[in-house]
Design a protein around this motif. Structure first.
Motif, short mmCIF file in Angstrom:
data_model
loop_
_atom_site.label_atom_id
_atom_site.label_comp_id
_atom_site.label_asym_id
_atom_site.label_seq_id
_atom_site.Cartn_x
_atom_site.Cartn_y
_atom_site.Cartn_z
N ILE A 252 4.80 -1.24 6.87
CA ILE A 252 4.24 -0.04 7.09
C ILE A 252 5.05 1.33 7.57
N PHE B 215 1.75 6.98 8.16
CA PHE B 215 0.37 6.32 8.29
C PHE B 215 -0.36 7.10 9.52
N ILE C 99 -3.68 -1.57 2.40
CA ILE C 99 -2.11 -1.53 2.35
C ILE C 99 -1.98 -3.17 1.59
N ARG C 100 -1.71 -2.99 0.46
CA ARG C 100 -1.43 -4.31 -0.37
C ARG C 100 -0.16 -4.90 0.17
N ALA D 159 0.87 -6.03 3.13
CA ALA D 159 1.24 -5.43 4.46
C ALA D 159 2.08 -6.52 4.80
N ASP E 118 -2.83 -8.94 2.55
CA ASP E 118 -3.50 -7.34 2.46
C ASP E 118 -3.94 -7.02 3.80
#
Length: 379
Positions: free
Chosen positions: A7, A12, A24-25, A27, A177
């Motif tokens: 991330i 963000f 957030i795929r 993550a 995810d």
């Protein structure tokens, strides 16, 4: 086990934090569950652990609170087991909290883990705090609405839900995810198969909690004993009236307490207290200072217990509601910033008798333990 969160924090915070929900795929790439459903069920059988079982039947929503003796009566669908503060009791699961320390320790609350069977969930609801929900094993469908929903109802005394809403996010999450949901955005998640979810919640004290907590501190410390004075008192036309300047003076007495030097130590104590019980197990027998020195000289690292808050405010360090100070620069900062301390990191400090005494006291309080000592209790 360590977890790396993919991330971009500055982006963000600027675009999503307390502004909009986001998915957030991957993550967490190649995500591995740090806990099994059986281990989670075992925690829910412990008296000290806060857990609940939420199910939906033909008769409506049902909620049961732990500790539980067994789960043999459950069906194959429409229920979820939720366990709070798992990071206090399960060191491997606690590692999931580490990537979120970037957002500050005092704001993080706890790690709630849920195990759900197909169609298991707690219904549409909203929270008054930020939450990151990580998908573990299995798949779960998440729907998130806009933050214009305010009406809530209770289909069960222990459940607060919202009416069906139009989704702005409708996604199926797979292992690794993550969905971030700011305060006030309604959401609902239903498992498509047996699944684990990890919710990292953030603390958001209300004004009344702050006022109540500070008032308790004022009473306990016997502060604010100065009484109202009005040496320039004059006559008034209406004896029943409270003059504006009198109300202002009374208000100033309260704000003066908040603005005083007493507010800072109280705030540190207040924010460093955990909302959930900690897994504090003082060593038996207690360590002597020379035994602590020997263990460190042998290279044994120290681990902080899960969920223990060590915060710093102004020149003070606060540990679980207590204020600490040290004449040795850097020692308390090391305790605050590092959850696993290598013996080498402590070597510059350990020759100071005051540090050794203070560290031994913290170990004997059950706040830190030497590596390996938790293994027996985790079996």
């Amino acid at each position: 086990m360590s977890f790396e969160l993919a991330i971009d924090w500055p982006t963000f915070l600027a675009t999503a934090w307390q502004k909009k929900p986001v998915v957030i795929r991957q993550a967490f790439r190649d995500f591995q569950d740090p806990i099994s459903p059986d281990e989670l069920a075992g925690l829910a059988m412990e008296n000290e652990v806060d857990s609940r079982l939420v199910s939906q039947t033909a008769a409506g929503w049902q909620v049961a609170h732990g500790p539980f003796s067994d789960f043999d009566h459950l069906s194959e669908s429409h229920w979820s087991l939720l366990v709070q503060a798992v990071n206090h009791w399960h060191p491997a699961a606690a590692e999931l909290m580490q990537p979120f320390r970037a957002l500050s320790d005092w704001r993080m609350d706890d790690l709630m883990i849920s195990f759900s069977v197909p169609d298991g969930g707690v219904g549409p609801h909203l929270d008054q705090y930020d939450v990151f929900i990580i998908q573990g094993a299995g798949r779960r469908r998440w729907r998130v609405g806009n933050n214009d929903v305010v009406a809530q109802h209770s289909p069960h005394p222990d459940l607060l839900q919202v009416a069906p809403f139009e989704a702005i996010i409708d996604e199926v999450l797979e292992p690794g995810d993550l969905v971030y949901i700011p305060p006030g955005f309604p959401h609902e998640g239903y498992s498509l198969e047996n699944s684990l979810n990890y919710s990292v919640g953030f603390r958001a004290p209300s004004g009344k909690e702050l006022l109540s907590g500070f008032a308790d501190y004022v009473l306990a410390q016997e502060l604010g004993s100065r009484r109202y004075q009005d040496p320039t008192l004059g006559l008034r036309d209406n004896p029943a009236s409270i003059l504006t300047e009198e109300a202002d003076s009374l208000r100033a007495m309260i704000s003066g307490l908040v603005d005083s030097e007493d507010f800072t130590p109280w705030l540190g104590e207040f924010l460093s207290q955990s909302r959930h019980e900690l897994d504090i197990a003082p060593p038996q027998p207690a360590y002597q200072e020379d035994e602590v020195r020997d263990a460190l000289e042998e290279g044994t690292p120290l681990h902080r217990i899960g969920g223990l808050k060590v915060l710093q405010l102004a020149s003070h360090t606060f540990i679980n509601g207590e204020r600490f100070s040290s004449t040795v620069p850097g020692f308390l900062n090391l305790l605050a910033t590092t959850t696993e301390i290598d013996a080498e990191q402590l070597s510059p400090f350990i020759e100071e008798n005051s540090v050794l005494t203070q560290l031994t006291g913290l170990i004997n309080a059950g706040y830190w333990h030497f590596a390996g000592e938790e293994e027996e209790g985790d079996e």
